[in-house]
Design an enzyme around this catalytic site. Sequence first.
Site, PDB file in Angstrom:
ATOM      1  N   ARG A   1      -1.433  -6.890   7.000  1.00  0.00           N
ATOM      2  CA  ARG A   1      -0.677  -5.955   6.421  1.00  0.00           C
ATOM      3  C   ARG A   1       0.093  -4.911   7.197  1.00  0.00           C
ATOM      4  O   ARG A   1       1.310  -4.277   6.833  1.00  0.00           O
ATOM      5  CB  ARG A   1      -1.294  -5.600   5.131  1.00  0.00           C
ATOM      6  CG  ARG A   1      -1.080  -6.303   4.087  1.00  0.00           C
ATOM      7  CD  ARG A   1      -2.140  -6.002   2.911  1.00  0.00           C
ATOM      8  NE  ARG A   1      -2.672  -7.447   2.016  1.00  0.00           N
ATOM      9  CZ  ARG A   1      -1.771  -7.842   0.966  1.00  0.00           C
ATOM     10  NH1 ARG A   1      -0.778  -6.911   0.605  1.00  0.00           N
ATOM     11  NH2 ARG A   1      -2.084  -8.762   0.435  1.00  0.00           N
TER      12      ARG A   1
ATOM     13  N   ASN B   1       6.237   8.450  -0.010  1.00  0.00           N
ATOM     14  CA  ASN B   1       5.462   8.677  -0.978  1.00  0.00           C
ATOM     15  C   ASN B   1       4.090   9.301  -0.367  1.00  0.00           C
ATOM     16  O   ASN B   1       3.228   8.781  -0.033  1.00  0.00           O
ATOM     17  CB  ASN B   1       4.801   7.371  -1.592  1.00  0.00           C
ATOM     18  CG  ASN B   1       3.716   7.446  -2.735  1.00  0.00           C
ATOM     19  OD1 ASN B   1       3.595   8.737  -2.917  1.00  0.00           O
ATOM     20  ND2 ASN B   1       3.097   6.496  -2.778  1.00  0.00           N
ATOM     21  N   ASP B   2       4.292  10.643  -0.202  1.00  0.00           N
ATOM     22  CA  ASP B   2       3.185  11.452   0.424  1.00  0.00           C
ATOM     23  C   ASP B   2       2.621  12.179  -0.790  1.00  0.00           C
ATOM     24  O   ASP B   2       1.522  11.772  -1.117  1.00  0.00           O
ATOM     25  CB  ASP B   2       3.906  12.701   1.201  1.00  0.00           C
ATOM     26  CG  ASP B   2       2.832  13.530   1.795  1.00  0.00           C
ATOM     27  OD1 ASP B   2       1.919  13.306   1.698  1.00  0.00           O
ATOM     28  OD2 ASP B   2       3.226  14.249   2.678  1.00  0.00           O
TER      29      ASP B   2
ATOM     30  N   ARG C   1      -8.250   1.175  -1.564  1.00  0.00           N
ATOM     31  CA  ARG C   1      -7.961   0.420  -2.727  1.00  0.00           C
ATOM     32  C   ARG C   1      -8.824  -0.991  -2.588  1.00  0.00           C
ATOM     33  O   ARG C   1      -9.207  -1.175  -3.671  1.00  0.00           O
ATOM     34  CB  ARG C   1      -6.482  -0.351  -2.373  1.00  0.00           C
ATOM     35  CG  ARG C   1      -5.958  -0.997  -3.541  1.00  0.00           C
ATOM     36  CD  ARG C   1      -4.694  -1.388  -3.685  1.00  0.00           C
ATOM     37  NE  ARG C   1      -4.298  -2.393  -2.704  1.00  0.00           N
ATOM     38  CZ  ARG C   1      -3.218  -2.981  -2.466  1.00  0.00           C
ATOM     39  NH1 ARG C   1      -2.000  -2.371  -2.937  1.00  0.00           N
ATOM     40  NH2 ARG C   1      -3.015  -3.960  -1.593  1.00  0.00           N
TER      41      ARG C   1
ATOM     42  N   GLY D   1       0.674  -1.167   0.026  1.00  0.00           N
ATOM     43  CA  GLY D   1      -0.018  -0.049   0.004  1.00  0.00           C
ATOM     44  C   GLY D   1       0.901   1.292  -0.178  1.00  0.00           C
ATOM     45  O   GLY D   1       0.406   2.400  -0.280  1.00  0.00           O
TER      46      GLY D   1
ATOM     47  N   ARG E   1      -5.854 -10.446  -8.037  1.00  0.00           N
ATOM     48  CA  ARG E   1      -7.084  -9.246  -7.507  1.00  0.00           C
ATOM     49  C   ARG E   1      -7.825  -8.942  -9.041  1.00  0.00           C
ATOM     50  O   ARG E   1      -7.095  -9.039 -10.270  1.00  0.00           O
ATOM     51  CB  ARG E   1      -6.382  -8.256  -7.184  1.00  0.00           C
ATOM     52  CG  ARG E   1      -5.836  -8.387  -5.824  1.00  0.00           C
ATOM     53  CD  ARG E   1      -4.979  -7.252  -5.369  1.00  0.00           C
ATOM     54  NE  ARG E   1      -4.239  -7.183  -4.094  1.00  0.00           N
ATOM     55  CZ  ARG E   1      -3.028  -6.612  -4.010  1.00  0.00           C
ATOM     56  NH1 ARG E   1      -2.598  -5.955  -4.816  1.00  0.00           N
ATOM     57  NH2 ARG E   1      -2.360  -6.994  -2.742  1.00  0.00           N
TER      58      ARG E   1
ATOM     59  N   GLY F   1       2.676   2.354  -2.212  1.00  0.00           N
ATOM     60  CA  GLY F   1       2.714   2.968  -3.726  1.00  0.00           C
ATOM     61  C   GLY F   1       3.723   2.121  -4.561  1.00  0.00           C
ATOM     62  O   GLY F   1       3.851   3.009  -5.802  1.00  0.00           O
ATOM     63  N   LYS F   2       4.170   1.268  -4.419  1.00  0.00           N
ATOM     64  CA  LYS F   2       5.169   0.774  -5.616  1.00  0.00           C
ATOM     65  C   LYS F   2       4.729   0.557  -6.809  1.00  0.00           C
ATOM     66  O   LYS F   2       5.135   0.997  -7.676  1.00  0.00           O
ATOM     67  CB  LYS F   2       5.689  -0.655  -4.921  1.00  0.00           C
ATOM     68  CG  LYS F   2       6.298  -0.481  -3.520  1.00  0.00           C
ATOM     69  CD  LYS F   2       6.897  -1.802  -2.891  1.00  0.00           C
ATOM     70  CE  LYS F   2       5.731  -2.894  -2.755  1.00  0.00           C
ATOM     71  NZ  LYS F   2       4.826  -2.887  -1.654  1.00  0.00           N
ATOM     72  N   SER F   3       3.481  -0.313  -6.855  1.00  0.00           N
ATOM     73  CA  SER F   3       3.037  -0.440  -8.351  1.00  0.00           C
ATOM     74  C   SER F   3       2.715   0.641  -9.060  1.00  0.00           C
ATOM     75  O   SER F   3       2.889   0.842 -10.146  1.00  0.00           O
ATOM     76  CB  SER F   3       1.607  -1.351  -8.081  1.00  0.00           C
ATOM     77  OG  SER F   3       1.962  -2.563  -7.321  1.00  0.00           O
ATOM     78  N   THR F   4       2.084   1.593  -8.083  1.00  0.00           N
ATOM     79  CA  THR F   4       1.454   2.876  -8.792  1.00  0.00           C
ATOM     80  C   THR F   4       2.891   3.624  -9.362  1.00  0.00           C
ATOM     81  O   THR F   4       2.616   4.087 -10.353  1.00  0.00           O
ATOM     82  CB  THR F   4       0.949   3.985  -7.839  1.00  0.00           C
ATOM     83  OG1 THR F   4       0.031   3.391  -7.070  1.00  0.00           O
ATOM     84  CG2 THR F   4       0.133   5.285  -8.354  1.00  0.00           C
TER      85      THR F   4
HETATM   86  N1  LIG Z   1       0.860   9.519  -3.004  1.00  0.00           N
HETATM   87  C1  LIG Z   1      -0.070   8.864  -2.968  1.00  0.00           C
HETATM   88  N2  LIG Z   1      -1.298   9.659  -2.317  1.00  0.00           N
HETATM   89  C2  LIG Z   1      -2.650   8.973  -2.322  1.00  0.00           C
HETATM   90  N3  LIG Z   1      -2.774   7.532  -2.553  1.00  0.00           N
HETATM   91  C3  LIG Z   1      -1.859   7.175  -3.414  1.00  0.00           C
HETATM   92  C4  LIG Z   1      -0.253   7.413  -3.534  1.00  0.00           C
HETATM   93  N4  LIG Z   1       0.374   6.573  -3.903  1.00  0.00           N
HETATM   94  C5  LIG Z   1      -0.305   5.503  -4.039  1.00  0.00           C
HETATM   95  N5  LIG Z   1      -1.728   5.515  -3.800  1.00  0.00           N
HETATM   96  C6  LIG Z   1      -2.961   4.800  -3.659  1.00  0.00           C
HETATM   97  O1  LIG Z   1      -2.617   3.895  -2.433  1.00  0.00           O
HETATM   98  C7  LIG Z   1      -3.079   2.415  -2.930  1.00  0.00           C
HETATM   99  C8  LIG Z   1      -1.712   1.696  -2.903  1.00  0.00           C
HETATM  100  O2  LIG Z   1      -0.885   1.701  -3.760  1.00  0.00           O
HETATM  101  P1  LIG Z   1       0.004   0.410  -4.509  1.00  0.00           P
HETATM  102  O3  LIG Z   1      -1.268  -0.534  -4.852  1.00  0.00           O
HETATM  103  O4  LIG Z   1       0.637   1.005  -5.625  1.00  0.00           O
HETATM  104  O5  LIG Z   1       0.616  -0.013  -3.470  1.00  0.00           O
HETATM  105  P2  LIG Z   1       1.699  -1.271  -3.411  1.00  0.00           P
HETATM  106  O6  LIG Z   1       2.817  -0.948  -2.261  1.00  0.00           O
HETATM  107  O7  LIG Z   1       2.186  -1.389  -4.900  1.00  0.00           O
HETATM  108  O8  LIG Z   1       0.939  -2.522  -2.743  1.00  0.00           O
HETATM  109  P3  LIG Z   1       0.885  -3.888  -2.662  1.00  0.00           P
HETATM  110  O9  LIG Z   1       2.494  -4.300  -2.147  1.00  0.00           O
HETATM  111  O10 LIG Z   1      -0.018  -4.615  -1.806  1.00  0.00           O
HETATM  112  O11 LIG Z   1       1.077  -4.531  -4.301  1.00  0.00           O
HETATM  113  C9  LIG Z   1      -3.473   2.631  -4.471  1.00  0.00           C
HETATM  114  O12 LIG Z   1      -4.785   2.548  -4.263  1.00  0.00           O
HETATM  115  C10 LIG Z   1      -2.776   3.727  -4.930  1.00  0.00           C
HETATM  116  O13 LIG Z   1      -3.744   4.432  -5.920  1.00  0.00           O
END
Ligand SMILES: Nc1ncnc2c1ncn2[C@@H]1O[C@H](COP(=O)(O)OP(=O)(O)OP(=O)(O)O)[C@@H](O)[C@H]1O
Length: 195
Positions: A150, A173-174, A139, A16, A46, A18-21
């Site tokens: 988690r 990631n703010d 999410r 969560g 998913r 934000g790695k994937s984003t």
């Molecule tokens: N800077 C941000 N501000 C607000 N929301 C964000 C930001 N970055 C990511 N998000 C949102 O936070 C959620 C988690 O991001 P993401 O799925 O990319 O996390 P992840 O680290 O890849 O998680 P996982 O390891 O479970 O796959 C998503 O819904 C995404 O849209």
Amino acid sequence: MLQKDCCPLVIAGPSGSGKSTLLNRLFEEFPDKFGFSVSHTTRAPRPGEENGKHYYFTSKEVMQKQIENGEFIETATYSGNLYGTSKLAVENVQRTGKICILDIEIEGVKQIKNSSLNARYIFIKPPSLEELEQRLKKRKTETEESLRRRLNTAKIELEYGKQPGNFDIVIENDNLGKAYEKLREFISYKWNINT
Ligand SMILES: Nc1ncnc2c1ncn2[C@@H]1O[C@H](COP(=O)(O)OP(=O)(O)OP(=O)(O)O)[C@@H](O)[C@H]1O
């Protein structure tokens, strides 16, 4: 200048964070430069996730056999499921001449550090645990129980992330745009990519 195929990029951080984003943005901006090492997982897909693209979805039995056969560089158990990077997944990317990106758990990071992969390490950190919880809830991929797990794991990961020397860079990631700029800057500097 670094040899492109010598240095995969490992990206880690709590679920969560934000790695994937961030990676999706990177792949969109530089489709020819980076390739994603597709991990194996025993968790259920998913909505929208494709086998072979986001993950290779497999069973515990099959994956355990492959691990015994030495087919994996790293494996980790996370939230009750197995995850891992196969040697083939990294080779598939390296064969294309692209920089290989691995999105993995902390347990996997430790194993990669003990492997022959000469990787660079990036940690993505959420602004706070409260914000992480909000993002995971938004999410809509977690049950109450998986959310708790988690968040508990996140505490351990954040501790590991902040130890000096564990990562080449820690990015908070703010604000998504700012976090992406930092990621891009670090990568273009390390891999000598003109952006
Ligand atoms: N800077 C941000 N501000 C607000 N929301 C964000 C930001 N970055 C990511 N998000 C949102 O936070 C959620 C988690 O991001 P993401 O799925 O990319 O996390 P992840 O680290 O890849 O998680 P996982 O390891 O479970 O796959 C998503 O819904 C995404 O849209």
